[in-house]
Design a protein around this motif. Structure first.
Motif, short mmCIF file in Angstrom:
data_model
loop_
_atom_site.label_atom_id
_atom_site.label_comp_id
_atom_site.label_asym_id
_atom_site.label_seq_id
_atom_site.Cartn_x
_atom_site.Cartn_y
_atom_site.Cartn_z
N ARG A 1 0.90 -1.37 -0.14
CA ARG A 1 0.10 -0.10 0.05
C ARG A 1 1.10 1.19 -0.02
N TRP A 2 1.97 1.32 0.71
CA TRP A 2 2.78 2.41 0.89
C TRP A 2 3.34 2.66 -0.50
N ARG A 3 3.84 1.61 -1.15
CA ARG A 3 4.43 1.81 -2.47
C ARG A 3 3.43 2.04 -3.55
N HIS A 4 2.14 1.73 -3.31
CA HIS A 4 1.50 2.00 -4.14
C HIS A 4 0.87 3.58 -4.16
N GLU A 5 0.88 3.98 -2.97
CA GLU A 5 0.52 5.53 -2.48
C GLU A 5 1.60 6.39 -3.15
N ARG A 6 2.88 5.97 -2.78
CA ARG A 6 4.13 6.71 -3.20
C ARG A 6 4.12 6.90 -4.64
N LEU A 7 3.87 6.05 -5.36
CA LEU A 7 3.99 6.03 -6.88
C LEU A 7 2.69 6.54 -7.41
N ARG A 8 1.57 6.83 -7.07
CA ARG A 8 0.27 7.53 -7.45
C ARG A 8 0.85 9.07 -7.92
N LEU A 9 0.34 9.25 -8.82
CA LEU A 9 0.55 10.66 -9.35
C LEU A 9 -0.46 11.57 -8.78
N PRO A 10 -0.07 12.90 -8.56
CA PRO A 10 -0.83 13.75 -7.74
C PRO A 10 -2.41 14.06 -8.13
N ASP A 11 -2.41 14.05 -9.67
CA ASP A 11 -3.76 14.14 -10.12
C ASP A 11 -4.73 13.09 -10.04
#
Length: 149
Positions: free
Chosen positions: A136-146
């Motif tokens: 989950r942390w990795r997925h959140e970190r890689l999510r684009l701001p928009d």
């Protein structure tokens, strides 16, 4: 038609090599830690708890990657079945319990067996939880701001 993993000599070799690595690691830890003066089989206890934790984390991480690929199969069989299968040693747990019982240390044997099973299960669950959290942390970190959450 693909060959079943247990009939594929390459995958059998991956498990065998992993098992040799895991067994060597267990032997090293056993030589380093040994048994407590009370008779508590410390090395086997640590090996089984650590192996349970790592197996839970490994399998959760592989599961989170989606459908298993050829590489995922090699990792699962080599690291999981091979390395961690060779590293953990529930057969030693049974032998050590028998030795404790034969020595008249009934309470120690029962506590050792019960804690090994219960804490092994909890260690596996902790490994699963840690791998899920990391995913989950990795997925959140890689999510684009928009992107929407």
């Amino acid at each position: 038609m693909t060959r079943s993993p247990h009939l594929d000599p390459r995958l059998v070799a991956v498990v065998a090599v992993g098992g040799a690595v895991g067994t060597a690691a267990r032997w090293t830890l056993t030589q380093t830690v040994g048994t407590a003066p009370s008779g508590w089989p410390t090395a086997t206890f640590v090996e089984n708890l650590l192996g349970s934790f790592l197996l839970g984390a490994l399998l959760e991480a592989l599961l989170r990657r989606g459908e298993e690929s050829g590489r995922g199969t090699v990792v699962r069989l080599g690291a999981g079945t091979g390395v961690l299968g060779g590293f953990t040693t529930f057969s030693s747990l049974a032998i050590e319990m028998e030795r404790l019982l034969a020595a008249g240390q009934v309470t120690l044997a029962l506590v050792y067996g019960a804690l090994s099973v219960v804490l092994g299960l909890l260690a596996c669950v902790a490994g699963v939880a840690l791998a899920a959290r990391h995913h989950r942390w990795r997925h959140e970190r890689l999510r684009l701001p928009d992107e929407a959450p």
